[in-house]
Motif scaffolding. Structure first.
Motif, mmCIF file in Angstrom:
data_model
loop_
_atom_site.group_PDB
_atom_site.id
_atom_site.type_symbol
_atom_site.label_atom_id
_atom_site.label_comp_id
_atom_site.label_asym_id
_atom_site.label_seq_id
_atom_site.Cartn_x
_atom_site.Cartn_y
_atom_site.Cartn_z
ATOM 1 N N ALA A 43 -21.259 -14.442 -45.987
ATOM 2 C CA ALA A 43 -21.715 -14.719 -44.634
ATOM 3 C C ALA A 43 -20.593 -14.576 -43.607
ATOM 4 C CB ALA A 43 -22.315 -16.117 -44.592
ATOM 5 N N ASP A 44 -19.328 -14.853 -43.994
ATOM 6 C CA ASP A 44 -18.225 -14.820 -43.031
ATOM 7 C C ASP A 44 -17.637 -13.425 -42.865
ATOM 8 O OD1 ASP A 44 -18.495 -17.484 -42.709
ATOM 9 O OD2 ASP A 44 -17.087 -17.983 -44.323
ATOM 10 N N ASP A 45 -18.112 -12.492 -43.645
ATOM 11 C CA ASP A 45 -17.537 -11.149 -43.633
ATOM 12 C C ASP A 45 -17.950 -10.436 -42.346
ATOM 13 O OD1 ASP A 45 -16.692 -8.585 -44.193
ATOM 14 O OD2 ASP A 45 -17.163 -8.791 -46.326
ATOM 15 N N SER A 46 -16.969 -10.078 -41.501
ATOM 16 C CA SER A 46 -17.325 -9.448 -40.224
ATOM 17 C C SER A 46 -17.345 -7.924 -40.317
ATOM 18 C CB SER A 46 -16.329 -9.891 -39.147
ATOM 19 O OG SER A 46 -15.039 -9.435 -39.530
ATOM 20 N N ARG A 47 -17.159 -7.396 -41.519
ATOM 21 C CA ARG A 47 -17.198 -5.950 -41.655
ATOM 22 C C ARG A 47 -18.619 -5.418 -41.425
ATOM 23 N NH1 ARG A 47 -14.726 -5.252 -47.542
ATOM 24 N NH2 ARG A 47 -15.991 -7.106 -47.820
ATOM 25 N N LEU A 48 -18.687 -4.137 -41.070
ATOM 26 C CA LEU A 48 -19.997 -3.496 -40.922
ATOM 27 C C LEU A 48 -20.707 -3.478 -42.278
ATOM 28 C CD1 LEU A 48 -19.133 -0.318 -38.805
ATOM 29 C CD2 LEU A 48 -21.115 -1.774 -38.396
ATOM 30 N N ARG A 49 -21.974 -3.858 -42.270
ATOM 31 C CA ARG A 49 -22.763 -3.814 -43.526
ATOM 32 C C ARG A 49 -23.296 -2.405 -43.713
ATOM 33 N NH1 ARG A 49 -26.155 -7.955 -45.377
ATOM 34 N NH2 ARG A 49 -27.738 -6.344 -45.492
ATOM 35 N N LEU A 50 -23.102 -1.864 -44.875
ATOM 36 C CA LEU A 50 -23.633 -0.520 -45.154
ATOM 37 C C LEU A 50 -24.667 -0.606 -46.269
ATOM 38 C CD1 LEU A 50 -23.547 2.640 -44.946
ATOM 39 C CD2 LEU A 50 -21.758 2.575 -46.668
ATOM 40 N N THR A 51 -25.849 -0.087 -45.992
ATOM 41 C CA THR A 51 -26.864 0.057 -47.034
ATOM 42 C C THR A 51 -26.899 1.527 -47.425
ATOM 43 O OG1 THR A 51 -28.177 -1.731 -46.112
ATOM 44 C CG2 THR A 51 -29.328 -0.219 -47.583
ATOM 45 N N LEU B 8 -17.931 7.680 -40.897
ATOM 46 C CA LEU B 8 -17.843 6.219 -41.043
ATOM 47 C C LEU B 8 -16.625 5.681 -40.295
ATOM 48 C CD1 LEU B 8 -18.835 5.765 -44.815
ATOM 49 C CD2 LEU B 8 -20.173 5.089 -42.815
ATOM 50 N N ARG B 9 -15.516 6.426 -40.392
ATOM 51 C CA ARG B 9 -14.310 5.990 -39.657
ATOM 52 C C ARG B 9 -14.565 5.982 -38.155
ATOM 53 N NH1 ARG B 9 -8.595 8.160 -41.983
ATOM 54 N NH2 ARG B 9 -8.732 7.315 -44.079
ATOM 55 N N ALA B 10 -15.288 7.004 -37.665
ATOM 56 C CA ALA B 10 -15.574 7.078 -36.224
ATOM 57 C C ALA B 10 -16.424 5.875 -35.799
ATOM 58 C CB ALA B 10 -16.290 8.386 -35.905
ATOM 59 N N LEU B 11 -17.392 5.497 -36.635
ATOM 60 C CA LEU B 11 -18.243 4.337 -36.295
ATOM 61 C C LEU B 11 -17.408 3.052 -36.283
ATOM 62 C CD1 LEU B 11 -21.432 5.160 -38.398
ATOM 63 C CD2 LEU B 11 -21.294 5.019 -35.909
ATOM 64 N N CYS B 12 -16.506 2.927 -37.251
ATOM 65 C CA CYS B 12 -15.645 1.726 -37.310
ATOM 66 C C CYS B 12 -14.722 1.684 -36.094
ATOM 67 C CB CYS B 12 -14.794 1.746 -38.581
ATOM 68 S SG CYS B 12 -15.761 1.612 -40.066
ATOM 69 N N ASP B 13 -14.247 2.862 -35.714
ATOM 70 C CA ASP B 13 -13.338 2.975 -34.578
ATOM 71 C C ASP B 13 -14.022 2.518 -33.297
ATOM 72 O OD1 ASP B 13 -10.744 3.820 -34.374
ATOM 73 O OD2 ASP B 13 -11.354 5.596 -33.202
ATOM 74 N N THR B 14 -15.239 3.021 -33.084
ATOM 75 C CA THR B 14 -16.007 2.656 -31.888
ATOM 76 C C THR B 14 -16.223 1.145 -31.876
ATOM 77 O OG1 THR B 14 -17.165 4.724 -32.114
ATOM 78 C CG2 THR B 14 -18.167 3.125 -30.646
ATOM 79 N N ALA C 173 -17.512 4.505 -54.448
ATOM 80 C CA ALA C 173 -16.105 4.642 -54.847
ATOM 81 C C ALA C 173 -15.284 5.255 -53.720
ATOM 82 C CB ALA C 173 -16.010 5.506 -56.106
ATOM 83 N N ALA C 174 -15.863 6.257 -53.021
ATOM 84 C CA ALA C 174 -15.122 6.924 -51.936
ATOM 85 C C ALA C 174 -14.809 5.931 -50.817
ATOM 86 C CB ALA C 174 -15.943 8.092 -51.400
ATOM 87 N N ILE C 175 -15.748 5.034 -50.536
ATOM 88 C CA ILE C 175 -15.521 4.051 -49.459
ATOM 89 C C ILE C 175 -14.476 3.028 -49.902
ATOM 90 C CG2 ILE C 175 -16.639 2.175 -48.149
ATOM 91 C CD1 ILE C 175 -19.205 3.979 -48.273
ATOM 92 N N ARG C 176 -14.577 2.601 -51.138
ATOM 93 C CA ARG C 176 -13.625 1.596 -51.633
ATOM 94 C C ARG C 176 -12.221 2.178 -51.763
ATOM 95 N NH1 ARG C 176 -17.327 -1.816 -55.837
ATOM 96 N NH2 ARG C 176 -18.340 -3.032 -54.223
ATOM 97 N N ASP C 177 -12.129 3.497 -51.995
ATOM 98 C CA ASP C 177 -10.813 4.130 -52.159
ATOM 99 C C ASP C 177 -10.171 4.479 -50.823
ATOM 100 O OD1 ASP C 177 -11.147 3.963 -54.831
ATOM 101 O OD2 ASP C 177 -11.646 6.076 -55.155
ATOM 102 N N ASP C 178 -10.939 4.350 -49.734
ATOM 103 C CA ASP C 178 -10.394 4.734 -48.432
ATOM 104 C C ASP C 178 -9.691 3.522 -47.805
ATOM 105 O OD1 ASP C 178 -10.753 6.983 -46.131
ATOM 106 O OD2 ASP C 178 -10.774 4.958 -45.279
ATOM 107 N N GLY C 179 -8.412 3.691 -47.539
ATOM 108 C CA GLY C 179 -7.582 2.579 -47.053
ATOM 109 C C GLY C 179 -8.076 1.974 -45.750
ATOM 110 N N VAL C 180 -8.778 2.764 -44.922
ATOM 111 C CA VAL C 180 -9.290 2.245 -43.642
ATOM 112 C C VAL C 180 -10.663 1.607 -43.856
ATOM 113 C CG1 VAL C 180 -10.027 2.873 -41.308
ATOM 114 C CG2 VAL C 180 -8.017 3.993 -42.325
ATOM 115 N N LEU C 181 -11.550 2.370 -44.466
ATOM 116 C CA LEU C 181 -12.948 1.907 -44.569
ATOM 117 C C LEU C 181 -13.079 0.607 -45.353
ATOM 118 C CD1 LEU C 181 -14.915 5.241 -45.113
ATOM 119 C CD2 LEU C 181 -14.511 3.968 -42.996
ATOM 120 N N VAL C 182 -12.258 0.452 -46.352
ATOM 121 C CA VAL C 182 -12.377 -0.736 -47.193
ATOM 122 C C VAL C 182 -12.197 -2.034 -46.385
ATOM 123 C CG1 VAL C 182 -9.951 -0.886 -47.946
ATOM 124 C CG2 VAL C 182 -11.783 -1.574 -49.504
ATOM 125 N N HIS C 183 -11.461 -1.941 -45.253
ATOM 126 C CA HIS C 183 -11.258 -3.129 -44.413
ATOM 127 C C HIS C 183 -12.357 -3.303 -43.365
ATOM 128 C CE1 HIS C 183 -7.445 -3.852 -46.225
ATOM 129 N NE2 HIS C 183 -7.063 -2.618 -45.963
#
Ligand SMILES: Nc1nc2c(ncn2[C@@H]2O[C@H](COP(=O)(O)OP(=O)(O)OP(=O)(O)O)[C@@H](O)[C@H]2O)c(=O)[nH]1
Length: 318
Positions: A5-13, A83-89, A118-128
């Motif tokens: 619940a406290d996770d402020s990251r973007l939720r991806l389905t 995905l990076r562009a969406l996180c950036d915005t 796996a690709a998202i978890r391996d990406d140093g930016v997206l994982v955060h």
């Protein structure tokens, strides 16, 4: 996936499922019903000529189209960039301004959701910045036996799911549905299983107790499934074209896994599609399909693209 619940990251389905399993149909209904409020929709189609964006546009709050490569392999870099562009915005907006807190990715029917995870978890930016909230995989109950007995990918998609939706339950008997469900359970005993008919929820109750289908071991040596786009000349003989298409699907419907075409008609752009040998009733598209008129995309294996083009030209020659 582990919710927090406290996770402020973007939720991806991640919405996966084999070619033509009903992903767009189901997502359209979910968006209409408000299941993913304010979600940014990312649509990935392996073919260069997309159609799904036109079908989803009316319901989506915002949308990005990734066409011409599958997001788990050839189109992976484009997915990561989007995905990076969406996180950036989102990072640049103040907390009060943040409208979108979730993304739904409709994968191409050729994608393995586990590779995307796996690709998202391996990406140093997206994982955060992104939390994969759920992998939902659609299984076409009408074609499941054929797919699961011959396509390794269709099994891998099921194995990767947190939730499985059995689709096209209106088109099969209870006996088939029960057998598909038992087979799916055997492949992924941990996933929740639901059902849908033309996008609408369908109760899975009072099904007969039937065994799962036997699934053979599959060799890895199968030819890849590839898209072929064919531009249809404006002055084509439409009667000859439909005879050609019907004959082609009848003869090679097991190799041509998916067909999607958009044709300009006086009433507007008309979508024609087939999943293996099942041809769907044509549908008028809600928005003009600019730059994609009179084109048909075949996705399959076991033939050369040029042979398809030559066969059509021969059949429709004047
Ligand atoms: N009878 C029936 N047809 C369905 C159902 N869901 C989808 N379809 C039809 O199946 C075809 C494929 O549906 P789509 O929603 O485009 O499938 P998709 O998984 O998005 O297809 P791709 O993106 O090409 O992999 C369409 O003609 C739909 O109308 C269902 O529950 N019942």
């Amino acid at each position: 996936m582990t919710p927090d619940a406290d996770d402020s990251r973007l939720r991806l389905t991640i919405l996966g499922g084999y070619l033509g399993s009903g992903k767009t149909t189901w997502l359209r209904h979910q968006l209409f019903a408000g299941t993913f409020p304010g979600a940014h929709i990312l649509v990935n189609e392996a073919a260069l000529t997309p159609v799904d964006d036109t079908l989803l546009a009316a319901q989506a709050a915002s949308m990005t189209m990734l066409a011409g490569g599958c997001a788990c392999c050839t189109g992976k870099a484009d997915l990561i960039a989007a995905l990076r562009a969406l996180c950036d915005t989102r990072s640049r907006q103040s907390a009060e301004m943040r409208g979108t807190n979730q993304i739904v990715l409709e994968t191409s029917g050729l994608a393995d959701p586990a590779a995307i995870l796996a690709a998202i978890r391996d990406d140093g930016v997206l994982v955060h910045h992104i939390r994969v909230a759920e992998i939902v995989v659609l299984v076409d109950a009408l074609h499941a036996v054929q797919q699961l007995q011959s396509e390794h990918l269709s099994r891998a998609q099921i194995e990767a799911a947190d939730r499985i939706i059995l689709t096209k339950v209106d088109a099969v008997t209870d006996h088939t549905l029960a057998a598909v469900m038992a087979t799916v359970k055997q492949l992924n005993p941990a996933a929740e299983i639901e059902a849908a008919a033309k996008g609408l929820p369908h109760a899975l109750s009072n099904l007969p107790d039937v065994p799962a289908y036997a699934l053979p071991l599959l060799s890895d040596g199968m030819a890849p499934i590839l898209p072929t786009k064919i531009d249809i000349p404006e002055d084509v003989d439409w009667a000859a074209f439909s005879v050609w298409l019907s004959a082609l699907l009848y003869a090679r419907g097991d190799d041509l896994v998916r067909v999607k075409g958009v044709f300009e008609t006086p009433a507007g752009p008309l979508l024609l599609q087939a999943v293996r040998k099942s041809v769907q009733p044509p549908e008028l598209l809600p928005a003009p399909a600019q730059d994609r008129r009179n084109q048909i995309v075949f996705i399959g294996r076991g033939y050369e693209s040029e042979d398809l083009r030559r066969s059509l030209a021969y059949f429709t020659r004047n």
